[in-house]
Each structure stands twice: as C-alpha cells, then as structure tokens.
Write a protein that holds these residues in place. Sequence first.
Motif, PDB file in Angstrom:
ATOM      1  N   ILE A   1       0.856  -1.192   0.000  1.00 13.06           N
ATOM      2  CA  ILE A   1       0.000   0.000   0.000  1.00 13.06           C
ATOM      3  C   ILE A   1       0.894   1.246   0.000  1.00 13.06           C
ATOM      4  CG2 ILE A   1      -1.771   1.314   1.245  1.00 13.06           C
ATOM      5  CD1 ILE A   1      -2.799  -1.381   0.269  1.00 13.06           C
ATOM      6  N   LEU A   2       0.639   2.144  -0.952  1.00  9.60           N
ATOM      7  CA  LEU A   2       1.327   3.436  -0.947  1.00  9.60           C
ATOM      8  C   LEU A   2       0.390   4.427  -0.273  1.00  9.60           C
ATOM      9  CD1 LEU A   2       3.815   5.059  -1.848  1.00  9.60           C
ATOM     10  CD2 LEU A   2       2.566   5.608  -3.954  1.00  9.60           C
ATOM     11  N   PHE A   3       0.660   4.736   0.994  1.00 11.62           N
ATOM     12  CA  PHE A   3      -0.251   5.555   1.786  1.00 11.62           C
ATOM     13  C   PHE A   3      -0.059   7.029   1.461  1.00 11.62           C
ATOM     14  CE2 PHE A   3      -2.043   7.660   5.471  1.00 11.62           C
ATOM     15  CZ  PHE A   3      -3.158   6.890   5.746  1.00 11.62           C
ATOM     16  N   LYS A   4      -1.160   7.710   1.152  1.00  6.70           N
ATOM     17  CA  LYS A   4      -1.143   9.149   0.873  1.00  6.70           C
ATOM     18  C   LYS A   4      -1.366   9.876   2.192  1.00  6.70           C
ATOM     19  CE  LYS A   4      -0.806   8.963  -3.617  1.00  6.70           C
ATOM     20  NZ  LYS A   4       0.320   9.568  -4.326  1.00  6.70           N
ATOM     21  N   ASP A   5      -0.299  10.448   2.724  1.00 10.96           N
ATOM     22  CA  ASP A   5      -0.322  11.073   4.043  1.00 10.96           C
ATOM     23  C   ASP A   5      -0.581  12.577   3.907  1.00 10.96           C
ATOM     24  OD1 ASP A   5       0.105  11.852   6.642  1.00 10.96           O
ATOM     25  OD2 ASP A   5       2.289  11.622   6.544  1.00 10.96           O
TER      26      ASP A   5
ATOM     27  N   SER B   1     -11.638   9.006   9.923  1.00  8.38           N
ATOM     28  CA  SER B   1     -11.412  10.240  10.636  1.00  8.38           C
ATOM     29  C   SER B   1     -10.863  11.338   9.733  1.00  8.38           C
ATOM     30  CB  SER B   1     -10.420  10.012  11.782  1.00  8.38           C
ATOM     31  OG  SER B   1      -9.189   9.543  11.255  1.00  8.38           O
ATOM     32  N   ARG B   2     -10.176  10.949   8.661  1.00  8.66           N
ATOM     33  CA  ARG B   2      -9.588  12.008   7.822  1.00  8.66           C
ATOM     34  C   ARG B   2     -10.649  12.759   7.030  1.00  8.66           C
ATOM     35  NH1 ARG B   2      -5.878   7.994   7.846  1.00  8.66           N
ATOM     36  NH2 ARG B   2      -6.747   7.061   5.976  1.00  8.66           N
ATOM     37  N   GLY B   3     -11.825  12.150   6.898  1.00  8.14           N
ATOM     38  CA  GLY B   3     -12.929  12.871   6.250  1.00  8.14           C
ATOM     39  C   GLY B   3     -13.344  14.103   7.036  1.00  8.14           C
TER      40      GLY B   3
ATOM     41  N   GLU C   1      -9.231  -0.915   0.952  1.00 14.48           N
ATOM     42  CA  GLU C   1      -8.012  -1.349   0.266  1.00 14.48           C
ATOM     43  C   GLU C   1      -7.181  -2.271   1.157  1.00 14.48           C
ATOM     44  OE1 GLU C   1      -5.619   1.940  -1.005  1.00 14.48           O
ATOM     45  OE2 GLU C   1      -4.319   0.675  -2.202  1.00 14.48           O
ATOM     46  N   TYR C   2      -7.244  -2.049   2.473  1.00 10.36           N
ATOM     47  CA  TYR C   2      -6.404  -2.859   3.351  1.00 10.36           C
ATOM     48  C   TYR C   2      -7.179  -3.431   4.536  1.00 10.36           C
ATOM     49  CZ  TYR C   2      -5.905   1.966   5.034  1.00 10.36           C
ATOM     50  OH  TYR C   2      -6.142   3.255   5.420  1.00 10.36           O
ATOM     51  N   GLY C   3      -8.334  -4.025   4.288  1.00  8.43           N
ATOM     52  CA  GLY C   3      -9.038  -4.709   5.370  1.00  8.43           C
ATOM     53  C   GLY C   3     -10.536  -4.644   5.267  1.00  8.43           C
TER      54      GLY C   3
ATOM     55  N   VAL D   1     -18.308  13.051   2.148  1.00  7.67           N
ATOM     56  CA  VAL D   1     -16.950  13.590   1.999  1.00  7.67           C
ATOM     57  C   VAL D   1     -15.924  12.700   2.707  1.00  7.67           C
ATOM     58  CG1 VAL D   1     -15.441  15.541   2.578  1.00  7.67           C
ATOM     59  CG2 VAL D   1     -17.770  15.979   1.789  1.00  7.67           C
ATOM     60  N   ASP D   2     -14.817  12.431   2.006  1.00 15.19           N
ATOM     61  CA  ASP D   2     -13.683  11.737   2.627  1.00 15.19           C
ATOM     62  C   ASP D   2     -12.396  12.291   2.025  1.00 15.19           C
ATOM     63  OD1 ASP D   2     -12.334  10.055   4.321  1.00 15.19           O
ATOM     64  OD2 ASP D   2     -13.079   8.195   3.448  1.00 15.19           O
ATOM     65  N   ASP D   3     -11.261  11.931   2.616  1.00 18.00           N
ATOM     66  CA  ASP D   3      -9.997  12.465   2.087  1.00 18.00           C
ATOM     67  C   ASP D   3      -9.611  11.799   0.778  1.00 18.00           C
ATOM     68  OD1 ASP D   3      -9.384  10.010   3.396  1.00 18.00           O
ATOM     69  OD2 ASP D   3      -7.292  10.620   3.681  1.00 18.00           O
ATOM     70  N   LEU D   4      -9.912  10.493   0.646  1.00 21.35           N
ATOM     71  CA  LEU D   4      -9.357   9.740  -0.481  1.00 21.35           C
ATOM     72  C   LEU D   4     -10.323   8.667  -0.964  1.00 21.35           C
ATOM     73  CD1 LEU D   4      -5.737   8.509  -0.750  1.00 21.35           C
ATOM     74  CD2 LEU D   4      -7.567   6.796  -0.896  1.00 21.35           C
ATOM     75  N   LEU D   5     -10.436   8.540  -2.278  1.00 20.05           N
ATOM     76  CA  LEU D   5     -11.209   7.457  -2.886  1.00 20.05           C
ATOM     77  C   LEU D   5     -10.242   6.427  -3.457  1.00 20.05           C
ATOM     78  CD1 LEU D   5     -13.871   6.207  -3.997  1.00 20.05           C
ATOM     79  CD2 LEU D   5     -13.574   7.639  -6.026  1.00 20.05           C
ATOM     80  N   ALA D   6     -10.357   5.195  -2.963  1.00 22.33           N
ATOM     81  CA  ALA D   6      -9.543   4.087  -3.523  1.00 22.33           C
ATOM     82  C   ALA D   6     -10.513   3.122  -4.200  1.00 22.33           C
ATOM     83  CB  ALA D   6      -8.698   3.453  -2.444  1.00 22.33           C
TER      84      ALA D   6
HETATM   85  P1  AMP Z   1     -11.616   2.675  -0.205  1.00 20.20           P
HETATM   86  O1  AMP Z   1     -12.768   2.237   0.658  1.00 20.20           O
HETATM   87  O2  AMP Z   1     -10.843   1.554  -0.778  1.00 20.20           O
HETATM   88  O3  AMP Z   1     -12.077   3.676  -1.248  1.00 20.20           O
HETATM   89  O4  AMP Z   1     -10.580   3.414   0.756  1.00 20.20           O
HETATM   90  C1  AMP Z   1     -10.776   4.731   1.128  1.00 20.20           C
HETATM   91  C2  AMP Z   1     -10.574   4.927   2.608  1.00 20.20           C
HETATM   92  O5  AMP Z   1      -9.400   4.281   3.072  1.00 20.20           O
HETATM   93  C3  AMP Z   1     -10.426   6.395   2.943  1.00 20.20           C
HETATM   94  O6  AMP Z   1     -11.036   6.637   4.194  1.00 20.20           O
HETATM   95  C4  AMP Z   1      -8.928   6.605   3.002  1.00 20.20           C
HETATM   96  O7  AMP Z   1      -8.590   7.495   4.043  1.00 20.20           O
HETATM   97  C5  AMP Z   1      -8.351   5.226   3.259  1.00 20.20           C
HETATM   98  N1  AMP Z   1      -7.309   4.859   2.295  1.00 20.20           N
HETATM   99  C6  AMP Z   1      -7.377   3.824   1.411  1.00 20.20           C
HETATM  100  N2  AMP Z   1      -6.264   3.731   0.689  1.00 20.20           N
HETATM  101  C7  AMP Z   1      -5.474   4.728   1.094  1.00 20.20           C
HETATM  102  C8  AMP Z   1      -4.174   5.188   0.699  1.00 20.20           C
HETATM  103  N3  AMP Z   1      -3.476   4.579  -0.275  1.00 20.20           N
HETATM  104  N4  AMP Z   1      -3.667   6.271   1.319  1.00 20.20           N
HETATM  105  C9  AMP Z   1      -4.365   6.899   2.281  1.00 20.20           C
HETATM  106  N5  AMP Z   1      -5.574   6.527   2.698  1.00 20.20           N
HETATM  107  C10 AMP Z   1      -6.138   5.452   2.124  1.00 20.20           C
END
Ligand code: AMP
Length: 172
Positions: free
Chosen positions: A21-25, A60-62, A98-100, A120-125
Amino acid sequence: MTAEEILSYIRNVPDFPKEGILFKDITTAIKEPKVYAAIIDYLAKLVKDLDFDYIAAIESRGYIIGAPLAYKLNKGLIIIRKPGKLPAEVVREDYSLEYGVDSLEMHKDAVKKGDKVLVVDDLLATGGTAEAACKLVKKVGADVIGCLFLLELVALSQNADLPTPVYSLIKC
Ligand code: AMP
C-alpha cells in the motif's frame, strides 16, 4: 496554488499500513496553513453549485476535509463513525477497503427522508468506504447527491461502484 502544488505537499508512505500500500499522508499538507486553506477553497469551488443540506464526513480524515467545508459552505455536518463511538441509536454498514474490512455507523436521526447529503472523505480508492457511507444515508431515507474527495486513486477507483457523481480535486 495549483492542484499539482497541493499534491507535492502530500507525503507518499510506502508499505503502510501493510506491504504493497502506498499511503497518501495528508498531514504534511494540512500542517501548512496556505495548503490547507487552498484544499478547502478548491473543494468548496468544486461543489458550490450543488444543491445539498448536509455534509456527511467519514471518520477520521474525512473530518479534516468535511468540517471546514461545512463551515465554509454553511451546511450541517453529519458524522459517520467507526463502530461503538456514537452515543445514540445507529444504523450500521459493513464494508471492505483497500487494506481490510471494517464497519461504519451513523446516528439513525442524523438525516431524514428528503434531506440532500454530500458524502466527503480524504481519499477514494476502491470506493468501499464511501459506498458504505452512502448506504447509511440512504438507509434512513435521505438522498446522496454526490461524493467528494481530495484525492482519487484512479487505478483503484475505476472499479468503484458509487451510486452518485464523484467529485475529486486530485486524480493520481
Ligand atoms: P476505499 O474504501 O478503498 O475507497 O478506501 C478509502 C478509505 O481508506 C479512505 O477513508 C482513506 O482514508 C483510506 N485509504 C485507502 N487507501 C489509502 C491510501 N493509499 N492512502 C491513504 N488513505 C487510504
């Protein structure tokens, strides 16, 4: 400040929270006042013409994105939380990310039939988290009018199955 400049402040952390996982901080971006302000201002512009009543921010980042945005756009803020945190009666959704695997909860009376909600959230994976949030809003009869993200990981989000328009500031 351009979207590319904002992206340059977001730190890439390889293999977190697990290998591959490449985490976007975003902590390295929001600690800079000008960058944090630019993020919120850009996102506000993206959704300024949408008709909605509430921002539903995902723990929480949302919250980092959703709270200042709700204040700026004069909308109500709805809190979507991890299980066991909300004090009153909740609705619950399980989801995979993405990870669980995890679950989200929202107060049953947070929104009602006819309310229009922007998730709203910080990131869409993969979209699993946002999809669960949308389901919570719909479960109590409200409408999701869109989902907004600071970052969209396009390689993963192309398979996302979100029921609404997706707005994201930075696609990477
Ligand atoms: P997803 O459900 O796969 O769209 O994952 C999105 C959620 O997981 C968001 O709340 C993100 O904060 C977190 N997340 C998933 N992948 C990453 C990533 N590569 N970097 C940072 N945050 C992530």
